[in-house]
Scaffold this active site. Sequence first.
Site, short mmCIF file in Angstrom:
data_model
loop_
_atom_site.label_atom_id
_atom_site.label_comp_id
_atom_site.label_asym_id
_atom_site.label_seq_id
_atom_site.Cartn_x
_atom_site.Cartn_y
_atom_site.Cartn_z
N ASP A 139 0.62 5.70 -1.64
CA ASP A 139 0.45 5.30 -3.04
C ASP A 139 1.84 5.28 -3.67
O ASP A 139 2.69 6.11 -3.34
CB ASP A 139 -0.44 6.30 -3.79
CG ASP A 139 -1.90 6.19 -3.39
OD1 ASP A 139 -2.37 5.07 -3.16
OD2 ASP A 139 -2.57 7.24 -3.34
N CYS A 148 -2.73 8.94 -0.32
CA CYS A 148 -4.13 9.05 -0.71
C CYS A 148 -4.75 10.19 0.09
O CYS A 148 -4.62 10.22 1.32
CB CYS A 148 -4.87 7.74 -0.44
SG CYS A 148 -6.66 7.87 -0.70
#
Length: 158
Positions: free
Chosen positions: A63, A56
């Site tokens: 992620d 992120c």
Amino acid sequence: MAKRSNTTMTSAGLQLGREVAPPDSPETAKLDRVPNPQRDTDYLARFTVPEFTSLCPVTGQPDFAHLVIDYAPGPWLVESKSLKLYLASFRNHGAFHEDCTVAIGKRLTAEIKPKWLRIGGYWYPRGGIPIDVFWQTGRLPKGLWVPDQGVAPYRGRG
């Protein structure tokens, strides 16, 4: 079928068959391509990447996504080891889900010039919201069989 020489399908510049340091970033990662021996045939090649990771750009948290890349090759095929290294370079790269997914599709399109390409990025939930991102180059070539990407919508425990 004519016998092919191994030298026609390899190049001294390929990463395949060599020990290669992981790239520092997607921008510096090298994508190798090889000539498509079936250039005059419309067919689909699929890469499934069930454990794609990036960061992120705001929080630095990891992620995770399941990527499916479908393409109808033109003059070139993407060499799979270089694709693996390119995708792994996102592991420490900060970008939003949409940017990662579309950037991968655009980079592949620029490098291998496919007749058609699509990418589905099925991102696992962060903050309770799964994000699915889809991008393609244009119309599907007539008569090309493209199976469903096979990734079910996220349901959690429902």
